[in-house]
Design an enzyme around this catalytic site. Sequence first.
Site, PDB file in Angstrom:
ATOM      1  N   ILE A 155      -9.654  -4.908  -4.919  1.00 25.54           N
ATOM      2  CA  ILE A 155      -9.636  -4.366  -3.820  1.00 25.54           C
ATOM      3  C   ILE A 155     -10.149  -2.615  -4.094  1.00 25.54           C
ATOM      4  CG2 ILE A 155      -8.458  -2.880  -1.483  1.00 25.54           C
ATOM      5  CD1 ILE A 155      -6.908  -5.438  -1.241  1.00 25.54           C
ATOM      6  N   TYR A 156      -9.427  -2.736  -5.070  1.00 24.01           N
ATOM      7  CA  TYR A 156      -9.837  -1.442  -5.458  1.00 24.01           C
ATOM      8  C   TYR A 156     -10.993  -0.978  -5.994  1.00 24.01           C
ATOM      9  CZ  TYR A 156     -10.530   2.613  -9.143  1.00 24.01           C
ATOM     10  OH  TYR A 156     -11.019   3.899 -10.159  1.00 24.01           O
ATOM     11  N   MET A 157     -11.528  -2.083  -6.323  1.00 26.33           N
ATOM     12  CA  MET A 157     -13.569  -1.628  -7.054  1.00 26.33           C
ATOM     13  C   MET A 157     -14.015  -2.560  -6.224  1.00 26.33           C
ATOM     14  SD  MET A 157     -12.858  -1.735 -10.099  1.00 26.33           S
ATOM     15  CE  MET A 157     -14.637  -2.951 -10.966  1.00 26.33           C
TER      16      MET A 157
END
Length: 221
Positions: free
Chosen positions: A131-133
């Site tokens: 999700i961060y990426m």
Amino acid sequence: MRVVIAGGHGKIALILEKLLTERGHSVAGLVRNPAHAADLADAGAEALVADLEKATVDEVTGHLIGADAVVFAAGAGPGSGAARKETVDRDAAVLLAEAAEAAGVGRYLLVSAMGDHLRADPDTFDEEFGIYMRAKAAAEDALRARSAPRPTIVRPGLLSNDPGTGRVDLGDRTGTGPIPRADVAAVLLALLEDPQLDGRTVEVIGGDTPIADALSVLAAR
């Protein structure tokens, strides 16, 4: 030069603030917590209190009037949960761009993340990191789609707190590798002071080339 840094209390931001101040520039950091103002003052920076997850474009615009450049160095951080990856790493980066355009700021540096175009395969990374990426990728795409300000995107390798060396490997693609936060801050300083890579997306890891030389070599390609 007047520079405003979002995520002004972060590790890279505090180093960059000190470097900018030592070079005679005016620098301010956007922070959520007023208690962090003392740490920014120690680095020579002015603290501007603004929560980018809650602030309006108009509120942030007011903090950016007179700035020559903005740097987005904010991040939700490990363990912050999926929702904050999107509200900070994606949405706050876009909000800063909207405010910068409204304030007439011409330059925007985004500290992003290194990956295969940042579009993580869900089978490759754990869910939160994926999700961060994807949030970083969405922020990059949203900034590139804007007419102003034109973003310069910096994708550092694996960050460490080791002392900086002043030497890096800088390129359109570098491959993975570690880099001290101090060297990332020094690269950001060099990019701010020398606009020849404005509008480019660059990756940076530790290496053997002095930072100024690395910028010049890449600009010539």
